[in-house]
Design an enzyme around this catalytic site. Structure first.
Site, PDB file in Angstrom:
ATOM      1  N   HIS A 190      21.498  91.367  23.336  1.00 14.67           N
ATOM      2  CA  HIS A 190      21.187  90.681  22.091  1.00 14.67           C
ATOM      3  C   HIS A 190      19.720  90.758  21.702  1.00 14.67           C
ATOM      4  O   HIS A 190      19.381  90.809  20.527  1.00 14.67           O
ATOM      5  CB  HIS A 190      21.722  89.251  22.122  1.00 14.67           C
ATOM      6  CG  HIS A 190      23.181  89.264  21.957  1.00 14.67           C
ATOM      7  ND1 HIS A 190      23.768  89.338  20.720  1.00 14.67           N
ATOM      8  CD2 HIS A 190      24.174  89.379  22.852  1.00 14.67           C
ATOM      9  CE1 HIS A 190      25.064  89.441  20.869  1.00 14.67           C
ATOM     10  NE2 HIS A 190      25.342  89.466  22.165  1.00 14.67           N
ATOM     11  N   ARG A 297      26.576  87.134  12.542  1.00 14.47           N
ATOM     12  CA  ARG A 297      26.781  86.480  13.851  1.00 14.47           C
ATOM     13  C   ARG A 297      26.392  85.013  13.721  1.00 14.47           C
ATOM     14  O   ARG A 297      25.214  84.682  13.728  1.00 14.47           O
ATOM     15  CB  ARG A 297      25.876  87.114  14.905  1.00 14.47           C
ATOM     16  CG  ARG A 297      26.218  88.537  15.304  1.00 14.47           C
ATOM     17  CD  ARG A 297      25.284  89.005  16.412  1.00 14.47           C
ATOM     18  NE  ARG A 297      25.766  90.198  17.071  1.00 14.47           N
ATOM     19  CZ  ARG A 297      25.422  91.432  16.715  1.00 14.47           C
ATOM     20  NH1 ARG A 297      24.591  91.643  15.732  1.00 14.47           N
ATOM     21  NH2 ARG A 297      25.911  92.467  17.370  1.00 14.47           N
ATOM     22  N   ARG A 333      31.564  86.194  11.110  1.00 11.26           N
ATOM     23  CA  ARG A 333      32.299  86.087  12.371  1.00 11.26           C
ATOM     24  C   ARG A 333      32.206  84.656  12.875  1.00 11.26           C
ATOM     25  O   ARG A 333      31.118  84.081  12.903  1.00 11.26           O
ATOM     26  CB  ARG A 333      31.684  87.037  13.401  1.00 11.26           C
ATOM     27  CG  ARG A 333      32.304  86.851  14.772  1.00 11.26           C
ATOM     28  CD  ARG A 333      31.780  87.857  15.752  1.00 11.26           C
ATOM     29  NE  ARG A 333      30.476  87.490  16.262  1.00 11.26           N
ATOM     30  CZ  ARG A 333      29.769  88.270  17.067  1.00 11.26           C
ATOM     31  NH1 ARG A 333      30.228  89.453  17.416  1.00 11.26           N
ATOM     32  NH2 ARG A 333      28.610  87.881  17.528  1.00 11.26           N
ATOM     33  N   GLU A 432      37.313  94.437  20.247  1.00  9.42           N
ATOM     34  CA  GLU A 432      36.273  94.669  21.243  1.00  9.42           C
ATOM     35  C   GLU A 432      36.807  94.531  22.659  1.00  9.42           C
ATOM     36  O   GLU A 432      36.065  94.564  23.633  1.00  9.42           O
ATOM     37  CB  GLU A 432      35.061  93.772  21.002  1.00  9.42           C
ATOM     38  CG  GLU A 432      35.378  92.331  20.724  1.00  9.42           C
ATOM     39  CD  GLU A 432      34.153  91.507  20.291  1.00  9.42           C
ATOM     40  OE1 GLU A 432      33.014  91.959  20.454  1.00  9.42           O
ATOM     41  OE2 GLU A 432      34.364  90.396  19.807  1.00  9.42           O
ATOM     42  N   ASN A 455      30.043  97.377  21.041  1.00 12.77           N
ATOM     43  CA  ASN A 455      29.106  96.879  22.055  1.00 12.77           C
ATOM     44  C   ASN A 455      29.876  96.324  23.242  1.00 12.77           C
ATOM     45  O   ASN A 455      29.543  96.591  24.400  1.00 12.77           O
ATOM     46  CB  ASN A 455      28.220  95.759  21.491  1.00 12.77           C
ATOM     47  CG  ASN A 455      27.408  96.216  20.308  1.00 12.77           C
ATOM     48  OD1 ASN A 455      27.292  97.412  20.074  1.00 12.77           O
ATOM     49  ND2 ASN A 455      26.851  95.283  19.555  1.00 12.77           N
ATOM     50  N   ASP A 456      30.896  95.534  22.925  1.00 10.33           N
ATOM     51  CA  ASP A 456      31.714  94.986  24.005  1.00 10.33           C
ATOM     52  C   ASP A 456      32.833  95.943  24.404  1.00 10.33           C
ATOM     53  O   ASP A 456      33.150  96.057  25.582  1.00 10.33           O
ATOM     54  CB  ASP A 456      32.310  93.637  23.586  1.00 10.33           C
ATOM     55  CG  ASP A 456      31.313  92.515  23.776  1.00 10.33           C
ATOM     56  OD1 ASP A 456      30.623  92.508  24.814  1.00 10.33           O
ATOM     57  OD2 ASP A 456      31.193  91.649  22.886  1.00 10.33           O
ATOM     58  N   ARG A 466      26.976  95.546  29.676  1.00  9.81           N
ATOM     59  CA  ARG A 466      26.044  96.043  28.651  1.00  9.81           C
ATOM     60  C   ARG A 466      24.607  95.577  28.874  1.00  9.81           C
ATOM     61  O   ARG A 466      23.681  96.081  28.268  1.00  9.81           O
ATOM     62  CB  ARG A 466      26.532  95.626  27.250  1.00  9.81           C
ATOM     63  CG  ARG A 466      26.516  94.144  27.004  1.00  9.81           C
ATOM     64  CD  ARG A 466      27.333  93.777  25.773  1.00  9.81           C
ATOM     65  NE  ARG A 466      26.514  93.577  24.587  1.00  9.81           N
ATOM     66  CZ  ARG A 466      26.950  93.015  23.468  1.00  9.81           C
ATOM     67  NH1 ARG A 466      28.213  92.627  23.358  1.00  9.81           N
ATOM     68  NH2 ARG A 466      26.160  92.855  22.434  1.00  9.81           N
ATOM     69  N   CYS A 503      31.270  97.338  13.655  1.00 11.08           N
ATOM     70  CA  CYS A 503      30.016  96.582  13.582  1.00 11.08           C
ATOM     71  C   CYS A 503      29.267  96.643  14.897  1.00 11.08           C
ATOM     72  O   CYS A 503      28.262  95.977  15.074  1.00 11.08           O
ATOM     73  CB  CYS A 503      30.262  95.149  13.138  1.00 11.08           C
ATOM     74  SG  CYS A 503      31.347  94.257  14.244  1.00 11.08           S
TER      75      CYS A 503
HETATM   76  C1  PEP Z   1      30.246  94.025  19.555  1.00 13.65           C
HETATM   77  O1  PEP Z   1      30.653  93.578  20.616  1.00 13.65           O
HETATM   78  O2  PEP Z   1      30.271  95.247  19.250  1.00 13.65           O
HETATM   79  C2  PEP Z   1      29.643  93.141  18.554  1.00 13.65           C
HETATM   80  C3  PEP Z   1      29.283  93.594  17.374  1.00 13.65           C
HETATM   81  O3  PEP Z   1      29.459  91.851  18.906  1.00 13.65           O
HETATM   82  P1  PEP Z   1      28.240  91.310  19.772  1.00 13.65           P
HETATM   83  O4  PEP Z   1      27.231  92.415  19.899  1.00 13.65           O
HETATM   84  O5  PEP Z   1      27.716  90.137  19.038  1.00 13.65           O
HETATM   85  O6  PEP Z   1      28.895  90.964  21.060  1.00 13.65           O
HETATM   86 MG    MG Z   2      30.959  91.463  20.904  1.00 11.85          MG
END
Ligand code: PEP
Ligand code: MG
Length: 572
Positions: A190, A297, A333, A432, A455-456, A466, A503
């Protein structure tokens, strides 16, 4: 002597400034018996006075930078500092027990923390967190150690930290914070995402960083290559000074695309959205030509404060974002707390694997009152713009159905109360978790849209944290397993006449864009700083031609092979 360290490029750009170490100091002390209480009480008074002055300044800065509501937490800390019920017993303990100020403070604070946190009352639990924060600040002053105050930085610096929590980074003022470097973290942690939103150069995952660099060292951060140079030579300073200018020049050139549509070379239009974390990020999104907000977010709304935001407070913020976006789609979200995102006022059990634990929609379904408050605020705000809602971390269809049911119930209640809202709000999910990607065909019949959270999705598919730089080599966006899942999700959506977006950070990666365009992705949402580059890239790509390559790409065996293949398709 000049030295170089390598990490992961987390946010583009070059920064040159002195370092500022952001670290939690050791607040250890010993119990000492004292003969004379007088000087001890004076030490305590002086530490209290310094803490008060510091907090007043932080509160003032926070009010200016992040707003009065968010700054309220520091007001609560100031109240604790001047509370005679806390301070009285400390001086009393010094006088009657003949102990040093550190020990007396600690004992009394612990007693209050114990009492407050055992109460079955959220308000009192929050007070326990306040007392803890204040105790640490005063202890720092008694011990003469620096307690970090990122919100108070008022000169140009590069932040060095082992790790940065979202509550550290929300206090950053980009006017002064030129860049940051961390020991922990990957491209999608993050803090890295925030650096891209704030357009601050950053390198993460630099091993032995804190062992090697002191406060005040001159440092170059190369966020493009993922490298830092300490004590640079004159030549290095010149070279990077020039690169910094080139980077700024490139940015100005791209600015001409701000109001252009996003069209491929063969005239196919896609939508480019921005990911934001607060209304503050809207400026950068709009300046960078975002056609939508593909991900808002909302968890950041719940952070940096000491209690849940009320329905009214949330309503105001969502309405502000929607109004500013006008008719442009804005995907909000619902709360995604847990994992690496904690709330100081929510006492969640410590988990061995927080990324696999009670987070996001799981937590919201466990705490329906909190969730309903957010849903009501969102539904009410829908009259102010083009709102779409999505749920994070959906793993099963039952979860989606339950969440949707709560949404429908809140709509019905609002209708009965005569409160206006848009009855056509689209409700979608983030994809995700691999189970959801695999079941996309069935989900597609029930949801209004998908937004792929790579990302997840990458971390869960390859079982590679990650945040963990030691397994960063396994965190592979281009692994064919990921690409095949992305295809399944897009195809499933289209089969049911729904749209599919992405996203996750992958949506803005140069080599991923041609693949995603070829796979038929409808919406790409990314850090604001990547939008114009991506628009420019898409204008050079022919979608029809890319489609002819997708079968071949999906049949490749490794991420490396995919990257090499795609590199050959991107014209420079
Ligand atoms: C993701 O997981 O790709 C996502 C956009 O959410 P975050 O990065 O907030 O977990
Ligand atoms: Mg995520």
């Amino acid at each position: 002597m000049t030295s170089q360290l390598y990490g992961i490029a987390a946010s583009d750009g070059i920064a040159i400034a002195k370092t500022y170490r952001l670290e939690n100091p050791s607040l250890e002390f010993e119990k000492i018996m004292i003969a004379e209480p007088g000087p001890e009480i004076e030490r305590l008074q002086s530490a209290l006075a310094k803490s008060t002055a510091e907090l007043e300044l932080i509160k003032e800065q926070a009010e200016k930078q992040i707003g009065p509501k968010e700054a309220a937490i520091f007001g609560a800390h100031l109240m604790v500092l001047s509370d005679p019920e806390l301070i009285g017993p400390i001086t009393e303990k010094i006088t009657t027990d003949h102990v040093n100020a550190e020990f007396a403070l600690h004992e009394v604070a612990e007693m209050f923390i114990g009492i407050f946190s055992s109460m079955d009352n959220d308000y009192m639990k929050e007070r326990a967190a306040d007392v803890k924060d204040v105790r640490n600040r005063v202890l720092g002053h008694l011990l003469g150690v620096k307690v970090p105050n990122p919100g108070l930085i008022s000169e140009k610096v590069i932040i060095l930290a082992e790790d940065l929590t979202p509550s550290d980074t929300v206090q950053f003022n980009p006017e002064f914070i030129q860049g940051f470097v961390t020991e922990i973290g990957g491209r999608t942690s993050h803090s890295a995402i925030l650096a891209r939103t704030l357009e601050i150069p950053a390198v993460v995952g630099v091993k032995h960083l804190m062992e090697n660099l002191e406060d005040g060292t001159v440092l170059i951060v190369d966020g493009i290559e993922g490298k830092i140079i300490a004590n640079p030579t004159k030549e290095e300073l010149q070279h990077y000074g020039k690169r910094k200018e080139e980077f700024a020049h490139q940015k100005t050139q791209l600015a001409s695309l701000k109001d252009a549509a996003t069209l491929s070379a063969d005239g196919v239009e896609v939508e480019l959205g921005a990911n934001i974390g607060s209304p503050k990020d809207l400026n950068s999104a709009l300046e960078n030509g975002a056609e939508a907000i593909g991900l808002f977010r909302t968890e950041f709304l719940y952070m940096g404060r000491d209690s849940f935001p009320t329905e009214e407070q949330q309503f105001e913020i969502y309405s502000e974002v929607l109004e500013r976006m006008g008719s442009k789609p804005t995907v909000v979200r619902t709360l995604d707390i847990g994992g690496d995102k904690e709330l100081s006022y929510l006492d969640l059990p410590k988990e061995l694997n927080p990324f696999l634990g009670l987070r996001a929609i799981r937590l919201c379904l466990e705490m329906p009152d909190m969730f309903r408050t957010q849903l009501r605020a969102l539904i009410r705000s829908s009259v102010h713009g083009n709102l779409k809602i999505m749920f994070p971390m959906i793993a099963t269809l039952e979860e989606f159905r339950q969440a949707k049911q709560l949404f429908v119930e809140e709509q019905e209640k609002l209708a009965a109360e005569g409160i206006p809202f848009n009855e056509e709000i689209e409700v979608g999910i983030m994809v995700e978790i691999p189970s959801t990607a695999v079941m996309a065909d069935l989900f597609a019949k029930e949801v209004d849209f998908f937004s792929i959270g790579t990302n997840d999705l990458i971390q869960y598919t390859l079982a590679a944290d990650r945040m963990n730089e030691n397994v960063a080599h396994l965190y592979q966006p281009f692994n064919p397993a990921i690409l095949r899942m992305v295809k399944m999700v897009i195809d499933a959506a289209h089969k049911e006449g729904k749209w599919a977006g992405m996203c996750g950070e992958m949506a803005g990666e140069e080599l991923a864009v041609p693949i995603l365009l070829g796979l038929g992705l409808d919406e790409f949402s990314m850090s604001a700083s990547s939008i114009l580059k991506t628009r420019s890239l898409i204008s050079t790509l022919s979608k029809a031609e890319l489609v002819t390559h997708t079968e071949q790409i999906l049949s490749l065996a490794t991420a490396e092979e995919v990257k090499q293949y795609v590199a050959g398709l991107v014209k420079h």
